[in-house]
Design a protein around this motif. Structure first.
Motif, mmCIF file in Angstrom:
data_model
loop_
_atom_site.group_PDB
_atom_site.id
_atom_site.type_symbol
_atom_site.label_atom_id
_atom_site.label_comp_id
_atom_site.label_asym_id
_atom_site.label_seq_id
_atom_site.Cartn_x
_atom_site.Cartn_y
_atom_site.Cartn_z
ATOM 1 N N PRO A 13 0.812 -1.216 0.000
ATOM 2 C CA PRO A 13 0.000 0.000 0.000
ATOM 3 C C PRO A 13 0.844 1.264 0.000
ATOM 4 O O PRO A 13 2.038 1.252 0.305
ATOM 5 C CB PRO A 13 -0.783 -0.124 1.306
ATOM 6 N N THR A 14 0.185 2.356 -0.330
ATOM 7 C CA THR A 14 0.771 3.689 -0.252
ATOM 8 C C THR A 14 0.209 4.390 0.974
ATOM 9 O O THR A 14 -1.006 4.373 1.199
ATOM 10 C CB THR A 14 0.441 4.502 -1.505
ATOM 11 N N VAL A 15 1.078 4.977 1.765
ATOM 12 C CA VAL A 15 0.637 5.809 2.883
ATOM 13 C C VAL A 15 0.135 7.127 2.296
ATOM 14 O O VAL A 15 0.875 7.806 1.565
ATOM 15 C CB VAL A 15 1.796 6.071 3.868
ATOM 16 N N ALA A 16 -1.099 7.480 2.581
ATOM 17 C CA ALA A 16 -1.697 8.712 2.058
ATOM 18 C C ALA A 16 -2.034 9.642 3.215
ATOM 19 O O ALA A 16 -2.705 9.228 4.171
ATOM 20 C CB ALA A 16 -2.950 8.408 1.252
ATOM 21 N N ILE A 17 -1.568 10.884 3.121
ATOM 22 C CA ILE A 17 -1.867 11.912 4.113
ATOM 23 C C ILE A 17 -2.520 13.077 3.384
ATOM 24 O O ILE A 17 -1.985 13.583 2.393
ATOM 25 C CB ILE A 17 -0.586 12.427 4.815
ATOM 26 N N GLY A 55 -7.661 22.569 5.750
ATOM 27 C CA GLY A 55 -7.927 23.557 6.772
ATOM 28 C C GLY A 55 -8.819 23.074 7.890
ATOM 29 O O GLY A 55 -8.817 23.639 8.984
ATOM 30 N N THR A 56 -9.620 22.031 7.642
ATOM 31 C CA THR A 56 -10.521 21.527 8.678
ATOM 32 C C THR A 56 -10.118 20.172 9.216
ATOM 33 O O THR A 56 -10.459 19.830 10.348
ATOM 34 C CB THR A 56 -11.966 21.424 8.150
ATOM 35 N N LYS A 57 -9.404 19.377 8.417
ATOM 36 C CA LYS A 57 -9.055 18.034 8.875
ATOM 37 C C LYS A 57 -7.694 17.620 8.333
ATOM 38 O O LYS A 57 -7.232 18.117 7.294
ATOM 39 C CB LYS A 57 -10.106 17.016 8.426
ATOM 40 N N ILE A 58 -7.080 16.701 9.053
ATOM 41 C CA ILE A 58 -5.876 16.004 8.595
ATOM 42 C C ILE A 58 -6.230 14.527 8.595
ATOM 43 O O ILE A 58 -6.574 13.961 9.637
ATOM 44 C CB ILE A 58 -4.677 16.300 9.512
ATOM 45 N N ALA A 59 -6.206 13.908 7.429
ATOM 46 C CA ALA A 59 -6.660 12.524 7.284
ATOM 47 C C ALA A 59 -5.527 11.641 6.796
ATOM 48 O O ALA A 59 -4.558 12.113 6.192
ATOM 49 C CB ALA A 59 -7.839 12.455 6.309
ATOM 50 N N GLY A 60 -5.667 10.367 7.055
ATOM 51 C CA GLY A 60 -4.677 9.407 6.588
ATOM 52 C C GLY A 60 -5.328 8.084 6.261
ATOM 53 O O GLY A 60 -6.415 7.763 6.755
ATOM 54 N N ALA A 61 -4.666 7.317 5.406
ATOM 55 C CA ALA A 61 -5.140 5.975 5.056
ATOM 56 C C ALA A 61 -3.998 5.222 4.405
ATOM 57 O O ALA A 61 -3.012 5.811 3.955
ATOM 58 C CB ALA A 61 -6.334 6.045 4.099
ATOM 59 N N LEU A 62 -4.145 3.921 4.364
ATOM 60 C CA LEU A 62 -3.292 3.075 3.540
ATOM 61 C C LEU A 62 -4.102 2.747 2.293
ATOM 62 O O LEU A 62 -5.184 2.167 2.382
ATOM 63 C CB LEU A 62 -2.890 1.809 4.287
ATOM 64 N N VAL A 63 -3.601 3.181 1.145
ATOM 65 C CA VAL A 63 -4.310 2.997 -0.120
ATOM 66 C C VAL A 63 -3.626 1.877 -0.889
ATOM 67 O O VAL A 63 -2.430 1.951 -1.184
ATOM 68 C CB VAL A 63 -4.318 4.293 -0.947
ATOM 69 N N HIS A 64 -4.395 0.852 -1.206
ATOM 70 C CA HIS A 64 -3.837 -0.348 -1.817
ATOM 71 C C HIS A 64 -3.824 -0.220 -3.341
ATOM 72 O O HIS A 64 -4.483 0.653 -3.912
ATOM 73 C CB HIS A 64 -4.628 -1.563 -1.337
ATOM 74 N N ALA A 67 -7.390 1.379 7.267
ATOM 75 C CA ALA A 67 -6.804 2.133 8.379
ATOM 76 C C ALA A 67 -7.115 3.622 8.292
ATOM 77 O O ALA A 67 -6.302 4.453 8.699
ATOM 78 C CB ALA A 67 -5.282 1.910 8.428
ATOM 79 N N LEU A 68 -8.285 3.972 7.785
ATOM 80 C CA LEU A 68 -8.634 5.392 7.677
ATOM 81 C C LEU A 68 -8.665 6.054 9.057
ATOM 82 O O LEU A 68 -9.198 5.484 10.014
ATOM 83 C CB LEU A 68 -10.005 5.563 7.023
ATOM 84 N N THR A 69 -8.109 7.233 9.132
ATOM 85 C CA THR A 69 -8.066 7.966 10.383
ATOM 86 C C THR A 69 -8.057 9.457 10.085
ATOM 87 O O THR A 69 -7.703 9.871 8.974
ATOM 88 C CB THR A 69 -6.813 7.572 11.203
ATOM 89 N N ARG A 70 -8.454 10.255 11.052
ATOM 90 C CA ARG A 70 -8.453 11.702 10.836
ATOM 91 C C ARG A 70 -8.405 12.421 12.170
ATOM 92 O O ARG A 70 -8.786 11.884 13.202
ATOM 93 C CB ARG A 70 -9.665 12.145 10.028
ATOM 94 N N ARG A 71 -7.924 13.641 12.116
ATOM 95 C CA ARG A 71 -7.918 14.548 13.248
ATOM 96 C C ARG A 71 -8.373 15.911 12.751
ATOM 97 O O ARG A 71 -8.094 16.284 11.608
ATOM 98 C CB ARG A 71 -6.505 14.695 13.839
ATOM 99 N N PRO A 72 -9.038 16.684 13.597
ATOM 100 C CA PRO A 72 -9.336 18.066 13.197
ATOM 101 C C PRO A 72 -8.039 18.860 13.101
ATOM 102 O O PRO A 72 -7.111 18.659 13.891
ATOM 103 C CB PRO A 72 -10.243 18.571 14.320
ATOM 104 N N THR A 73 -7.971 19.732 12.133
ATOM 105 C CA THR A 73 -6.800 20.605 12.019
ATOM 106 C C THR A 73 -6.815 21.581 13.192
ATOM 107 O O THR A 73 -7.787 22.314 13.375
ATOM 108 C CB THR A 73 -6.825 21.378 10.700
ATOM 109 N N PRO A 74 -5.763 21.596 14.009
ATOM 110 C CA PRO A 74 -5.761 22.457 15.193
ATOM 111 C C PRO A 74 -5.857 23.935 14.830
ATOM 112 O O PRO A 74 -5.281 24.394 13.846
ATOM 113 C CB PRO A 74 -4.412 22.145 15.856
ATOM 114 N N ARG A 75 -6.577 24.662 15.654
ATOM 115 C CA ARG A 75 -6.703 26.119 15.505
ATOM 116 C C ARG A 75 -6.036 26.791 16.701
ATOM 117 O O ARG A 75 -5.979 26.238 17.794
ATOM 118 C CB ARG A 75 -8.181 26.527 15.463
#
Length: 331
Positions: A18-22, A26-35, A42-50
């Motif tokens: 897979p490829t690590v994708a980030i 402005g509102t979110k930081i997301a990640g996944a392993l894309v095959h 393994a999709l995951t996300r965090r709000p972009t800190p303000r």
């Protein structure tokens, strides 16, 4: 702060893992392993800190990488793609997103590469602006699939884009090729935020559409944004329709100019404003007939993007696959 040298990438069979994708916005930081087949795990996300500093934003990115590293597929990762809101400078691996004020010339590629290496994945890493990432996504799995030459666009609060030429992603030296939002289509037009005059973005962004409608006397309901203008246009409101016609004409002129220059045969449009559907696409196609007049651009098609909210992560992975083929293809 002093920066450490980038780790030496490990090189693996590009088709195998897979490829690590980030995806940084402005509102979110997301990640996944894309095959390799386009599926994501393994999709995951965090709000972009303000209201924080550069390291505070990077801490959210680090958390996303840490989540991905917990996946059983992590040891098989072969490359990493980072898609980010711009401006970007891929020649230096830095970003200065308009909507992430804490990051100015932030060395995001180097910092993420170091995080990957610290978790056992010193893999090749590439940075792409969000318009280029969207282009890579739509060419791989979306509306531009099967087209050798394509222009893909994001029409939202700004207007961005990217190019595929002869089946190759064409980001340019700093990653900004295809930035159609800053093509000038109005010689005596208003001054754009970029400093130019008559730019597509100053005429066709969601912000510009709403501003134009309000300036012409449109009375909004609860929603004074471009989405509200689109809803009014769908009911036949003449001011709202005129605002979208103006935006469609600007987009058509820029699309035709791009196609004439590099012979693209399809233009794919995504982003929040594209959700207006025929309210936007009908005037674009009507005006395109007046601009795309040469024989080699008359058949140019304009279609909506098809990947929606997944385009950022899929695009980050697709950009890495397209821009790092040689590194991943050698054992």
């Amino acid at each position: 702060m002093p920066t450490a040298p980038l780790p030496v990438p490990r090189v693996r069979d590009a088709a195998a893992g897979p490829t690590v994708a980030i995806d940084i916005g402005g509102t979110k930081i997301a990640g996944a392993l894309v095959h390799p087949d386009g599926t994501m795990t393994a999709l995951t996300r965090r709000p972009t800190p303000r209201g924080t500093d550069a390291e505070g934003v990077m801490a959210a990115v680090t958390e996303v990488v840490a989540d991905l590293a917990d996946s059983a597929s992590w040891p098989a990762a072969v490359r990493c793609g980072i898609g980010s809101a711009g401006p970007v400078d891929t020649s230096r691996g830095t970003v200065s997103p308009v909507n992430i004020g804490a990051w100015r010339d932030f060395p995001v590629q180097e910092r993420i590469a170091a995080e990957l290496a610290a978790r056992g994945a010193p893999i090749p890493t590439v940075l792409a602006g969000d318009g280029v990432a969207m282009t890579a996504a739509e060419h791989w799995l979306g509306a531009a699939r099967g087209h050798r030459n394509a222009l893909c666009m994001v029409v939202s609060t700004g207007v961005g884009g990217g190019l595929v030429l002869n089946n190759q992603l064409h980001p340019g030296p700093t990653g900004n090729a295809g930035h159609i939002g800053h093509i000038s289509v109005a010689f005596d037009g208003e001054r754009c935020a970029c400093g130019g005059r008559g730019c597509v973005e100053s005429l066709a962004s969601g912000t510009a559409i709403a501003r134009r409608a309000l300036d012409q006397g449109w009375t909004p309901g609860a929603d004074a944004t471009a989405a509200g203008v689109a809803a009014a246009a769908a009911t036949g409101d003449p001011i709202a329709l005129a605002a979208f016609d103006r935006a469609g004409r600007a987009l058509a002129a820029a699309i035709a100019a791009t196609a004439t220059l590099v012979e693209t045969d399809i233009a794919v449009i995504g982003g929040g404003v594209a959700a207006a559907g025929d309210v936007l696409f009908t005037p674009i196609r009507r005006h395109l007939a007046a601009y795309a007049t040469l024989s080699f651009v008359r058949e140019l098609r304009v279609v909506p993007a098809s990947l929606g909210g997944h385009a950022g992560l899929i695009g980050a992975a697709a950009a890495a696959t397209m821009l790092l083929p040689s590194e991943g293809a050698t054992a």
